[in-house]
Design a protein around this motif. Sequence first.
Motif, short mmCIF file in Angstrom:
data_model
loop_
_atom_site.label_atom_id
_atom_site.label_comp_id
_atom_site.label_asym_id
_atom_site.label_seq_id
_atom_site.Cartn_x
_atom_site.Cartn_y
_atom_site.Cartn_z
N SER A 73 -2.82 -5.43 2.69
CA SER A 73 -2.76 -5.43 1.54
C SER A 73 -4.08 -4.11 1.06
O SER A 73 -3.61 -2.90 0.07
N GLN A 79 0.34 0.29 0.63
CA GLN A 79 0.46 0.78 -0.56
C GLN A 79 1.38 2.17 -1.20
O GLN A 79 2.00 1.74 -2.29
N ARG A 145 6.81 -6.86 -2.63
CA ARG A 145 5.89 -8.10 -1.48
C ARG A 145 5.98 -9.13 -0.53
O ARG A 145 6.31 -9.45 0.36
N LEU A 199 -0.02 -10.19 3.30
CA LEU A 199 -0.46 -9.62 2.45
C LEU A 199 -0.81 -11.33 0.66
O LEU A 199 0.28 -11.61 1.05
N GLU A 204 -4.43 -10.69 -6.17
CA GLU A 204 -4.19 -9.38 -6.89
C GLU A 204 -3.65 -9.14 -8.32
O GLU A 204 -3.01 -9.99 -8.79
#
Length: 472
Positions: A73, A79, A145, A199, A204
Amino acid sequence: MTFQVWGWRREDASQVLAWVPDAGGGRGGVMTRKTPAAKDPTAVERANLLNMAKLSIKGLIESALSFGRTLDSDYPPLQQFFVVMEHCLKHGLKVRKSFLSYNKTIWGPLELVEKLYPEAEEIGASVRDLPGLKTPLGRARAWLRLALMQKKMADYLRCLIIQRDLLSEFYEYHALMMEEEGAVIVGLLVGLNVIDANLCVKGEDLDSQVGVIDFSMYLKNEEDIGNKERNVQIAAILDQKNYVEELNRQLNSTVSSLHSRVDSLEKSNTKLIEELAIAKNNIIKLQEENHQLRSENKLILMKTQQHLEVTKVDVETELQTYKHSRQGLDEMYNEARRQLRDESQLRQDVENELAVQVSMKHEIELAMKLLEKDIHEKQDTLIGLRQQLEEVKAINIEMYQKLQGSEDGLKEKNEIIARLEEKTNKITVAMRQLEQSDNDLLTQTRTIAMSLVKCASSDTQDQYKLVKDISF
């Protein structure tokens, strides 16, 4: 200092230098500078987003392949890819009214994928089960993701852009997902299947992230490009050096293994030479033994021939004796054959008689079994009859007791009947007396009436009727 963008000409760099918020209140959109020839702003926004998607996907694939391991990540190109995809999905999104505010999110069309693509139900359920996601935008980012990790983002979005009638509920007619640029971006996403991403979505914070495109990753000056080329050349040289060292190491290991094999072959060759000398000595000994055995064989052969000659003479003598005694043997053979025939016939008769006896025995056994069965049945019947007899006895005793009771009752009833008959006779006598008195009274009445008729012949008609009634 001049700027170049990967995959673009220098003249096209000016198209991405102006970044302004879009009309729907989103994060912003790329727009070109005004040119003398007026263009559709939405078409320019779609073209800019398409170019940014191309740069992002191309840079991500190239950097991932040179990176040489699984992406996480914190990888900056990854990103920026998610930021670009978020802007592409937000373009032309309709505003939905709620109780407190206006809502403009991409979670609605992404949630629609579950109905169009059954395999996407798992990813939708996983996103909804994730703790800490409070906004639809956070769920949409988590969905992107997870789709990238599954390597099915292109398949999911392809199913979505095909159903434009359903997309029209979420997007304006001029949105990127409703036009050809959406299909081009979906085609570019197929190239991401070569990337392995790991990920961590659970911990997160996807609700409060700010999606801003970093143009510094795509705008490079000439010095950076030269440094990058030198770095690429150095990396290629280092790769060649590592390859040569690895090849040298493999060759050294091969030479050492060959030396060990040569030593083992020399040792085995020495052993084979010694074994060959021993085999030669054994061959010489075997040849001497063979010569000796041949001489012994010749002596044995001579002795055997002499013995055969003597045996031949004896056999001829015995043959003559056999010929003389053969006639007597033939007579004995015929007599024995006749006796054998008689014995066979007698044995056959005995066997037939034995078979008859065996069949009779089987029949007798069968009859005995039938008799035993009949006896058992009769015994069962006798037992049943005895039980019935006991029951009849019990019934007779009960009936006898009832009979005695009924006789006592009958005596009482006879006494009652006798009393009733006596009363009846008395009543009969009384009735007869009453009838006699009635008859006497009637006779007297008639006599009186007749006398009245005779005496009162001249009376009136009413008196006559009275007398008539009395007489009757």
